[in-house]
Design an enzyme around this catalytic site. Sequence first.
Site, PDB file in Angstrom:
ATOM      1  CB  CYS A  32      -0.952   0.014   1.183  1.00 12.78           C
ATOM      2  SG  CYS A  32      -0.241  -0.567   2.713  1.00 12.78           S
TER       3      CYS A  32
ATOM      4  CG  HIS B 133      -0.621   4.154   4.445  1.00 14.96           C
ATOM      5  ND1 HIS B 133      -1.204   3.840   5.658  1.00 14.96           N
ATOM      6  CD2 HIS B 133      -0.110   2.992   3.959  1.00 14.96           C
ATOM      7  CE1 HIS B 133      -1.030   2.537   5.897  1.00 14.96           C
ATOM      8  NE2 HIS B 133      -0.387   1.995   4.887  1.00 14.96           N
TER       9      HIS B 133
HETATM   10  C1  2RA Z   1       0.909  -1.949   6.673  1.00 15.96           C
HETATM   11  N1  2RA Z   1       1.655  -1.805   4.366  1.00 15.96           N
HETATM   12  O1  2RA Z   1       0.499  -0.795   6.534  1.00 15.96           O
HETATM   13  C2  2RA Z   1       1.472  -2.717   5.492  1.00 15.96           C
HETATM   14  C3  2RA Z   1       0.592  -3.865   5.117  1.00 15.96           C
HETATM   15  N2  2RA Z   1      -0.686  -3.419   4.675  1.00 15.96           N
HETATM   16  O2  2RA Z   1       0.893  -2.562   7.755  1.00 15.96           O
END
Ligand code: 2RA
Length: 331
Positions: A129, A242
């Site tokens: 991601c 994110h």
């Molecule tokens: C996380 N990118 O954010 C890793 C797995 N989705 O924990």
Amino acid sequence: ETPKVAIVGATGAVGEEMRLCLEERDFPLESLTLLASARSAGKKLSFRGEELTVKELTHDSFEGIDIALFSAGGGISLTFGPSAASAGCMVIDNSSAFRMDPEIPLVVPEINPEAVKNAPKNIIANPNCSTIIALMGLAPLHEAFGLRSIIASTYQAVSGSGAQGIVELEEQMKALAAGQPVELKVYPRQIAFNVIPQVDAFTDNGYTKEELKMLNEGRKILGLDELKVSCTCVRVPVFRSHSISITAQFEKPVDVEAAKAVYENRAGVKLMDDPSNGVFPVPLDTTGKDDCLVGRIRKNLVFSNALDLWVVGDQVRKGAALNAVQIAELL
Ligand code: 2RA
């Protein structure tokens, strides 16, 4: 004819979002099969006004299935992915299990769609991601100025740990509000009102697996074997999106106006950048949305031919479920 589709890990945070994306995007399918562990089998989930019953995942689950979207962890993908593929099913896997296999394409549809044409193992890997979200901001700049190196820090939502991460943050916030002690089940330190400089396991060189994914996956997706990447991945008390702070160095001279122009009419990513008027992307802007957002573009004060930028995207959606469904649409 329209494909028969299955979701493996249908009751997880990403699996649920995959079902939502298939429905919202009116994906043409003849049937949808929802697969999960024995513990979740029997659960009823809605799809296009129908009620579907979750079935237990077995090696025989893929007879007649044309496309299987996997998001149930690397172990399940390694165990069941190949048997699905050998049953003639095209597997789109969201785990990290196959991403670096040279015979398995690693695809972000807006960046390297042509890679889906070469999937000899009938498996296509969905990138991590934070890699997807970072590259949604960087790919347009790479095409214009030739990307050479990336220094990045990520601010990763708890949804990256699945539903359990979301529950941990919720429960800790409630406990603290009630003056109760917090429990640590998912993270090594309290995540509520805190940040944790660890995502995934540490490796011998002091970087975590998550930080090395940005390097290795970034090189594979962009086809840049010499790309330099140094990344610090941090877990933050945010539910679904994110955010990534990036310093990127390029081959060609860069300027801010030319950099902003690369996002005009670009699919999947929008510019949100007028900081003196308080306009820049935050996680709440992208949660539940398809597009990644870019802001804070400025000329870097330290390195030549370098820009700083800030990219935000929904980890569950574009960072996982939507990207996988878009790969299925390419097929
Ligand atoms: C996380 N990118 O954010 C890793 C797995 N989705 O924990």
